[in-house]
Design a protein around this motif. Structure first.
Motif, PDB file in Angstrom:
ATOM      1  N   GLY A 205       0.807  -1.210   0.000  1.00 35.57           N
ATOM      2  CA  GLY A 205       0.000   0.000   0.000  1.00 35.57           C
ATOM      3  C   GLY A 205       0.841   1.261   0.000  1.00 35.57           C
ATOM      4  N   ALA A 206       1.991   1.205   0.689  1.00 39.60           N
ATOM      5  CA  ALA A 206       2.867   2.373   0.758  1.00 39.60           C
ATOM      6  C   ALA A 206       3.414   2.750  -0.609  1.00 39.60           C
ATOM      7  CB  ALA A 206       4.016   2.102   1.726  1.00 39.60           C
ATOM      8  N   VAL A 207       3.904   1.764  -1.360  1.00 41.61           N
ATOM      9  CA  VAL A 207       4.491   2.081  -2.666  1.00 41.61           C
ATOM     10  C   VAL A 207       3.409   2.449  -3.675  1.00 41.61           C
ATOM     11  CG1 VAL A 207       6.604   0.747  -2.331  1.00 41.61           C
ATOM     12  CG2 VAL A 207       4.594  -0.387  -3.300  1.00 41.61           C
ATOM     13  N   VAL A 208       2.230   1.830  -3.564  1.00 35.72           N
ATOM     14  CA  VAL A 208       1.129   2.198  -4.461  1.00 35.72           C
ATOM     15  C   VAL A 208       0.655   3.618  -4.152  1.00 35.72           C
ATOM     16  CG1 VAL A 208      -1.267   1.719  -5.107  1.00 35.72           C
ATOM     17  CG2 VAL A 208       0.354  -0.160  -4.868  1.00 35.72           C
ATOM     18  N   GLY A 209       0.551   3.953  -2.857  1.00 35.15           N
ATOM     19  CA  GLY A 209       0.160   5.302  -2.474  1.00 35.15           C
ATOM     20  C   GLY A 209       1.166   6.335  -2.947  1.00 35.15           C
ATOM     21  N   ASP A 210       2.449   6.039  -2.783  1.00 35.95           N
ATOM     22  CA  ASP A 210       3.490   6.954  -3.257  1.00 35.95           C
ATOM     23  C   ASP A 210       3.452   7.086  -4.781  1.00 35.95           C
ATOM     24  OD1 ASP A 210       4.526   7.723  -0.824  1.00 35.95           O
ATOM     25  OD2 ASP A 210       6.018   6.124  -0.760  1.00 35.95           O
ATOM     26  N   PHE A 211       3.199   5.982  -5.461  1.00 39.93           N
ATOM     27  CA  PHE A 211       3.103   6.014  -6.927  1.00 39.93           C
ATOM     28  C   PHE A 211       1.972   6.948  -7.374  1.00 39.93           C
ATOM     29  CE2 PHE A 211       1.213   4.161 -10.858  1.00 39.93           C
ATOM     30  CZ  PHE A 211       2.272   4.438 -11.719  1.00 39.93           C
ATOM     31  N   LEU A 212       0.882   6.979  -6.610  1.00 39.02           N
ATOM     32  CA  LEU A 212      -0.255   7.816  -6.980  1.00 39.02           C
ATOM     33  C   LEU A 212       0.032   9.300  -6.782  1.00 39.02           C
ATOM     34  CD1 LEU A 212      -3.225   5.792  -5.415  1.00 39.02           C
ATOM     35  CD2 LEU A 212      -2.603   5.933  -7.839  1.00 39.02           C
ATOM     36  N   ASP A 213       0.714   9.653  -5.666  1.00 37.67           N
ATOM     37  CA  ASP A 213       0.789  11.084  -5.347  1.00 37.67           C
ATOM     38  C   ASP A 213       2.166  11.737  -5.459  1.00 37.67           C
ATOM     39  OD1 ASP A 213       2.225  10.545  -2.961  1.00 37.67           O
ATOM     40  OD2 ASP A 213       0.411  10.406  -1.767  1.00 37.67           O
ATOM     41  N   LYS A 214       3.206  10.958  -5.691  1.00 42.01           N
ATOM     42  CA  LYS A 214       4.529  11.573  -5.808  1.00 42.01           C
ATOM     43  C   LYS A 214       4.699  12.238  -7.184  1.00 42.01           C
ATOM     44  CE  LYS A 214       6.452  10.746  -1.815  1.00 42.01           C
ATOM     45  NZ  LYS A 214       5.244  10.422  -1.051  1.00 42.01           N
ATOM     46  N   PRO A 215       5.588  13.243  -7.292  1.00 48.37           N
ATOM     47  CA  PRO A 215       5.802  13.944  -8.566  1.00 48.37           C
ATOM     48  C   PRO A 215       6.225  13.002  -9.689  1.00 48.37           C
ATOM     49  CG  PRO A 215       6.836  15.115  -6.749  1.00 48.37           C
ATOM     50  CD  PRO A 215       6.418  13.782  -6.204  1.00 48.37           C
ATOM     51  N   ILE A 216       5.921  13.394 -10.909  1.00 48.94           N
ATOM     52  CA  ILE A 216       6.264  12.568 -12.074  1.00 48.94           C
ATOM     53  C   ILE A 216       7.762  12.355 -12.177  1.00 48.94           C
ATOM     54  CG2 ILE A 216       6.247  12.491 -14.606  1.00 48.94           C
ATOM     55  CD1 ILE A 216       3.547  13.931 -14.511  1.00 48.94           C
ATOM     56  N   GLN A 217       8.550  13.400 -11.886  1.00 51.39           N
ATOM     57  CA  GLN A 217      10.008  13.268 -11.964  1.00 51.39           C
ATOM     58  C   GLN A 217      10.567  12.309 -10.915  1.00 51.39           C
ATOM     59  OE1 GLN A 217       8.298  16.048 -11.455  1.00 51.39           O
ATOM     60  NE2 GLN A 217       9.233  17.412  -9.909  1.00 51.39           N
ATOM     61  N   ALA A 218       9.768  12.023  -9.887  1.00 51.85           N
ATOM     62  CA  ALA A 218      10.183  11.078  -8.854  1.00 51.85           C
ATOM     63  C   ALA A 218       9.625   9.682  -9.105  1.00 51.85           C
ATOM     64  CB  ALA A 218       9.740  11.571  -7.476  1.00 51.85           C
ATOM     65  N   GLY A 219       8.930   9.526 -10.224  1.00 55.52           N
ATOM     66  CA  GLY A 219       8.398   8.214 -10.569  1.00 55.52           C
ATOM     67  C   GLY A 219       6.936   8.009 -10.234  1.00 55.52           C
TER      68      GLY A 219
END
Length: 252
Positions: A205-219
């Motif tokens: 859930g942590a990596v999926v959540g980060d994938f949803l809201d982190k900047p595009i340049q950060a992946g």
């Protein structure tokens, strides 16, 4: 519900496919919700942890004082553990400067310690024995440590290990599939496998959540944390309503 039936039921849900779907949604919400308060609302990790810890304590008190299993109360408490786990892990990893590796090591030790004390005190860490205030207290402390560890482990996998959010999701998804296969095809203790799966769903859930809201340049996808959290919360509410929520049977 009769008194006789109440005596053989716990206040935690039966473990089904629906349980795991809601758990993964809740852990993903924990990541986006925790980041919403600490980053988007600029409260910082420490103050956000204090806020979520207060919500967690209130939810646990309501859960323990309840006379029987209530799905809304239970899943509210789970969400509270995963949001406080997010900000607490971020505070330990970043603000205290121990890094992701140090955070994972510290939280893993606390989790194992919690399980060990629980087992030594009550003789079992199975969810089918969670039928008293003392066992519930151990249950929720252990879950809080597992949720916090999951956040740190997800960040470590995505950043320190260099796998990124998508790579981390694949790793934890495969590990969960292996745990599921072991559940059906081996004689490994179902209690051990339950806690392994419970722990692994949090970094997923942590990596999926980060994938949803982190900047595009950060992946990431750079989605609004507010919008992502609202959608996840709605999905959890719908899932709780659709999936049959039955309490697990109590064993002694």
């Amino acid at each position: 519900m009769s008194i006789k039936t109440e005596e053989v039921l716990t206040k935690v849900p039966e473990v089904t496919l629906g349980f795991w779907i809601i758990k993964i949604l809740a852990t993903t919400l924990g990541e986006t919700g925790g980041d919403t308060l600490s980053m988007s609302m600029h409260l910082g990790y420490l103050l956000s942890t204090v806020v979520f810890a207060g919500i967690f304590l209130a939810a646990v008190i309501v859960q323990i004082r309840a006379k029987q299993f209530h799905p809304v109360v239970y899943w509210t408490t789970i969400i509270a553990t995963t949001t406080v786990g997010t900000t607490l892990a971020d505070f330990a990893d970043r603000s205290l400067g121990i890094g992701y590796t140090g955070g994972v090591a510290l939280l893993f030790s606390l989790l194992i310690g919690s399980l060990a004390v629980w087992y030594r005190t009550l003789g079992s860490v199975s969810i089918n024995t969670v039928g008293s205030p003392k066992s519930e207290l151990f249950y929720w402390v252990t879950i809080m440590f597992s949720q916090t560890l999951g956040t740190a482990l997800g960040d470590w996998t995505a950043d320190t290990a260099g796998l990124g959010y998508e790579g981390g999701a694949i790793v934890f998804g495969v590990l969960l599939a292996l745990v599921a296969a072991a559940y059906y095809r081996t004689k490994i203790s179902h209690t051990v496998l339950f806690w392994a799966a419970f722990i692994l769903t949090r970094p997923l859930g942590a990596v999926v959540g980060d994938f949803l809201d982190k900047p595009i340049q950060a992946g990431g996808l750079d989605l609004s944390r507010f919008a992502a959290s609202a959608v996840l919360l709605a999905a959890i509410a719908l899932s709780v309503a659709l999936f049959r929520q039955r309490p697990a049977r109590l064993s002694h």
